[in-house]
Design a protein around this motif. Structure first.
Motif, short mmCIF file in Angstrom:
data_model
loop_
_atom_site.label_atom_id
_atom_site.label_comp_id
_atom_site.label_asym_id
_atom_site.label_seq_id
_atom_site.Cartn_x
_atom_site.Cartn_y
_atom_site.Cartn_z
N ASP A 146 1.16 5.52 -0.05
CA ASP A 146 1.58 4.89 1.21
C ASP A 146 0.59 3.81 1.65
O ASP A 146 1.00 2.73 2.09
CB ASP A 146 1.71 5.96 2.30
N ALA A 147 -0.70 4.12 1.53
CA ALA A 147 -1.72 3.14 1.93
C ALA A 147 -1.68 1.91 1.02
O ALA A 147 -1.79 0.77 1.49
CB ALA A 147 -3.10 3.79 1.89
N GLU A 149 0.92 0.81 -0.70
CA GLU A 149 2.14 0.06 -0.42
C GLU A 149 2.00 -0.77 0.85
O GLU A 149 2.45 -1.93 0.90
CB GLU A 149 3.32 1.03 -0.28
N LYS A 150 1.35 -0.21 1.86
CA LYS A 150 1.17 -0.96 3.11
C LYS A 150 0.32 -2.21 2.89
O LYS A 150 0.65 -3.29 3.39
CB LYS A 150 0.50 -0.04 4.15
N LYS A 151 -0.78 -2.06 2.13
CA LYS A 151 -1.64 -3.22 1.86
C LYS A 151 -0.92 -4.25 1.01
O LYS A 151 -1.01 -5.46 1.25
CB LYS A 151 -2.92 -2.75 1.17
N ASN A 154 1.74 -6.30 3.01
CA ASN A 154 1.17 -7.36 3.86
C ASN A 154 0.75 -8.58 3.03
O ASN A 154 0.94 -9.72 3.44
CB ASN A 154 -0.02 -6.82 4.64
#
Length: 299
Positions: A146-147, A149-151, A154
């Motif tokens: 999840d982390a 994918e978030k980075k 962006n």
């Protein structure tokens, strides 16, 4: 004749110019119309479209489907424990801003994949260096993805790309430390096995001690009951003897004397040194012997 040939040539040139102004956009594609390197129009709807003939305007097509970035080999990362691990990941992505994507990579998908690989690798490195091997492999694998994918999302927005999914395919130790990992796993399993054996031995001793205690209790109770029954039997026998003695004392004395004779002379070699006139030989002379003198004993 020359006029006909000229007409045909002119017609062919006109047709080629006409066809060069027409292009078809597939439903799986974006079309970007640009002139002299400058983007003039982005077409996302399928169908027949028009443009100026080259070199005034040109068109390139971009794939609008979901694409997959799959690294050919796993990358090496260092965890918070300073251990090397190999991580193999893949990314699902698609173009959402064709103009920005074209400006970033001039429509070259290979350059776009290289850029996406760099973004994913940087995100993986940032997350893995903060976690242990156990957390990366199982404990917090979902949080890691999840982390990442978030980075990546962006970063991808800045190049006109949307990230659909990021997954870790494989997380493994490097070959150099596999042996030590297996040895540690073997030692851990051996420790657990020894603990189970110790627990089993303790339970065995506990069960054996309880069984011995129950055996002792059962034997003691059985001995107590046997002694009680034997005592009751002896009391009953004494009572019977007493009743018999009270009814006929002489017969009782005679019977006891016979029992004494039987016990004393079990074998022909039995020898007794005793006065023949003693009370022991009282009934040797006759069953109704009184108080008279006893006859000499014969062997």
């Amino acid at each position: 004749m020359n006029r006909l040939i000229s007409f045909i040539i002119i017609a062919l040139i006109a047709l080629s110019i006409l066809f060069s102004t027409l292009f078809v956009v597939d439903q799986r594609q974006y079309a970007i119309v640009f002139a002299l390197g400058e983007v003039k129009q982005v077409i996302s709807e399928p169908g027949l479209h028009f443009k100026l003939p080259p070199p005034f305007q040109n068109v390139i097509f971009l794939d609008k489907r979901i694409l997959t970035l799959d690294t050919p080999e796993a990358d090496r990362f260092i965890t918070a424990e300073k251990k090397n691990i190999l991580v193999d990941a893949y990314v699902k992505w698609r173009i959402v801003d064709p103009r920005l994507y074209f400006v970033s990579f001039t429509g070259d998908e290979r350059r776009a994949n290289d850029r996406m690989s760099q973004i994913v690798k940087a995100a993986l490195n940032e997350e893995i260096t903060k976690r242990t091997v156990r957390e990366v492999i199982s404990g917090e694998r979902g949080k890691v993805m999840d982390a990442i994918e978030k980075k990546v999302v962006n970063e991808a927005k800045q190049i006109g790309v949307e990230i659909v999914d990021v997954r870790l395919k494989r997380v493994d130790y490097v070959e150099q430390i596999n042996a030590s990992v297996y040895d540690r796993m073997k030692s851990e399993r051996a420790r657990v096995a020894n603990e189970l054996r110790s627990t089993g031995a303790a339970e065995s001793e506990k069960i054996r001690a309880d069984a011995d205690r129950q055996r002792t209790v059962i034997l003691a109770e059985a001995y107590r009951d046997a002694e009680k029954i034997r005592g009751d039997g002896d009391a009953r026998a004494s009572q019977i003897y007493a009743q018999a003695f009270g009814q006929n004392p002489e017969f009782f004395r005679f019977y006891r004397s016979l029992e004494a004779y039987r016990s004393s002379f079990k074998d022909r070699n039995d020898l007794m040194v005793i006065d023949p006139n003693s009370e022991f030989f009282r009934y040797f002379k006759s069953a109704s012997a009184g108080t008279g003198a006893a006859a000499p004993a014969k062997k």
